[in-house]
Enzyme design. Structure first.
Site, short mmCIF file in Angstrom:
data_model
loop_
_atom_site.label_atom_id
_atom_site.label_comp_id
_atom_site.label_asym_id
_atom_site.label_seq_id
_atom_site.Cartn_x
_atom_site.Cartn_y
_atom_site.Cartn_z
N MET A 87 2.42 11.06 5.84
CA MET A 87 1.56 9.70 5.40
C MET A 87 2.15 8.46 5.91
O MET A 87 2.23 7.71 6.96
CB MET A 87 2.25 10.11 4.36
CG MET A 87 2.21 10.71 2.99
SD MET A 87 2.83 10.87 1.37
CE MET A 87 2.41 12.76 0.92
N SER A 88 0.79 7.56 5.30
CA SER A 88 0.32 6.17 6.01
C SER A 88 -0.27 5.43 5.29
O SER A 88 -1.47 6.09 4.78
CB SER A 88 -0.42 6.19 7.69
OG SER A 88 -0.50 5.61 7.68
N ASP A 118 7.79 6.13 11.98
CA ASP A 118 7.78 4.96 13.38
C ASP A 118 9.24 4.78 14.18
O ASP A 118 9.40 3.77 13.84
CB ASP A 118 7.73 3.36 12.54
CG ASP A 118 6.10 3.34 11.48
OD1 ASP A 118 5.45 2.85 11.85
OD2 ASP A 118 6.56 3.84 10.58
N HIS A 128 7.14 5.85 1.32
CA HIS A 128 7.52 4.82 1.55
C HIS A 128 8.91 4.94 -0.45
O HIS A 128 10.05 4.55 0.22
CB HIS A 128 6.78 3.41 0.75
CG HIS A 128 5.95 2.96 1.37
ND1 HIS A 128 4.81 2.99 1.39
CD2 HIS A 128 5.79 2.46 3.09
CE1 HIS A 128 3.81 2.69 1.61
NE2 HIS A 128 4.96 1.69 3.76
N HIS A 137 3.33 4.34 -0.71
CA HIS A 137 2.92 5.90 -0.99
C HIS A 137 4.39 7.05 -0.55
O HIS A 137 5.39 5.98 -0.59
CB HIS A 137 2.14 6.67 0.41
CG HIS A 137 2.87 6.16 1.37
ND1 HIS A 137 3.98 6.68 2.11
CD2 HIS A 137 1.63 5.23 2.95
CE1 HIS A 137 3.79 6.23 3.16
NE2 HIS A 137 2.45 5.26 3.75
N ALA A 175 0.90 -1.37 0.07
CA ALA A 175 -0.40 0.00 -0.38
C ALA A 175 0.95 1.05 -0.46
O ALA A 175 0.52 2.42 0.96
CB ALA A 175 -1.28 -0.22 1.42
N ARG A 213 -2.48 3.17 6.78
CA ARG A 213 -4.23 3.59 6.57
C ARG A 213 -4.62 5.30 7.05
O ARG A 213 -5.48 4.42 7.20
CB ARG A 213 -3.60 3.22 8.27
CG ARG A 213 -3.34 1.67 8.79
CD ARG A 213 -3.24 1.61 10.56
NE ARG A 213 -3.06 -0.16 10.35
CZ ARG A 213 -1.47 -0.47 10.22
NH1 ARG A 213 -0.53 -0.07 11.37
NH2 ARG A 213 -1.78 -1.79 10.83
N VAL A 238 7.56 11.57 5.68
CA VAL A 238 7.00 12.55 4.78
C VAL A 238 5.61 12.72 5.32
O VAL A 238 5.03 12.11 5.51
CB VAL A 238 7.27 11.25 3.01
CG1 VAL A 238 6.67 11.94 2.02
CG2 VAL A 238 8.57 11.30 2.89
#
Ligand code: AMP
Length: 283
Positions: free
Chosen positions: A184-185, A150, A37, A34, A32, A187, A176
């Site tokens: 950004m996540s 994290d 990443h 974004h 997933a 989730r 980011v």
């Protein structure tokens, strides 16, 4: 970009990358993908001859009532994004490849495992440490890239790497954010438009904290009181934890010092979001 799903294929491909391109950088993800990443991949690309990414939604880091089964899975888009970032190799294993039915070894980073997210999500960091240790042994990278978002995870993994003498350089990469500040996540896509607006309270709180510290606030307790008031302005957001901690030990610190970590987790609706800030030096 080569895409592989077995451990034997990874080993063969990484050996070739080492020979052809020198150092290997590794970006582990749960997919997933974004821009957060992608920035990890870009930093890895700039520092290493070859970049290996992994996509694995790791069941052992989810609690029984958490979102493992509905965690977003967007494999085709993820492959396109990693390809565009010139990733050399993508490892996307099945659960049975990573965890044989009788798998019985767990990596527990004592002390750190039950702080911050580890307190709210019992066993979460055991799952994270175990899967990352396994991925490091499978990929054998020279360096691995993790996001500041994290921060507690990074503290756990750094300790694991030190304690187990794993020959991997740990590189911390900046968080980011969306244009309005929301971290950004993967989730974030759970949020309704109204929840998306409410989620900005995390960013507002971090900004208030930064301003207060720059203006001379040195007491964690007073800082946290002020931040609880910010959260009170968005009553639908529920604080899970809000703490000023040492970034290595994750233990609370009473005085705001340069390098202390302000960490927050909050529920917006049923979505749990986290964010953090390395506090600036006091005035
Ligand atoms: P995940 O797929 O959520 O397990 O995250 C994979 C990696 O991406 C972890 O090292 C995360 O810290 C990192 N990451 C997630 N969100 C962001 C972000 N907004 N900025 C930078 N790194 C991030």
């Amino acid at each position: 970009m080569q895409i592989v799903s077995t451990i034997a294929e990874v080993r063969t491909a990484v050996r070739a990358l080492h020979t052809e391109k020198g150092s290997v950088g590794f970006v582990p993800t749960m997919g997933a993908l974004h821009a957060g990443h992608r920035s990890l991949v870009q930093i890895a690309r700039a520092r290493c001859g070859a970049v290996v990414a992994s996509i694995f939604v790791n069941p052992t880091q989810f609690g029984p009532k958490e979102d493992f089964s509905r965690y977003p899975r967007t494999f085709a888009e993820d492959c396109a994004a990693l390809q565009a970032e010139q990733v050399d190799l993508l490892f996307a294993p099945e659960v049975a490849t990573m965890y044989p039915a009788d798998a019985s070894t767990v990596v527990r980073v004592e002390g750190l495992r039950d702080r911050l997210d580890g307190a709210s999500r019992p066993g979460h960091f055991d799952g994270v440490a175990t899967v990352v240790a396994k991925l490091f042994h499978i990929v054998q990278p020279d360096a691995a890239f993790f996001g500041q978002k994290d921060a507690a995870q990074v503290a756990v993994l750094r300790r694991m790497v030190r304690d187990l003498n794993l020959p991997v350089e740990m590189i911390l990469c900046p968080t980011v954010r969306e244009a309005d500040g929301l971290a950004m996540s993967s989730r974030n896509r759970y949020l309704s438009p109204e929840e998306r607006r409410q989620a900005l309270v995390l960013w507002r709180a971090l900004q208030v904290a930064e301003a207060l510290v720059k203006n001379g606030e040195q007491q964690s307790a007073r800082l946290l009181d002020a931040l609880r008031s910010v959260f009170a302005s968005e009553p639908t957001a529920r604080i899970d934890y809000l703490a000023v901690v040492d970034a290595d030990t994750l233990l609370p610190v009473e005085d705001v010092r340069a390098g202390a970590l302000l960490a927050v987790a909050a529920y917006v609706g049923s979505t749990r979001l986290i964010d953090n800030l390395i506090l600036p030096s006091s005035a």
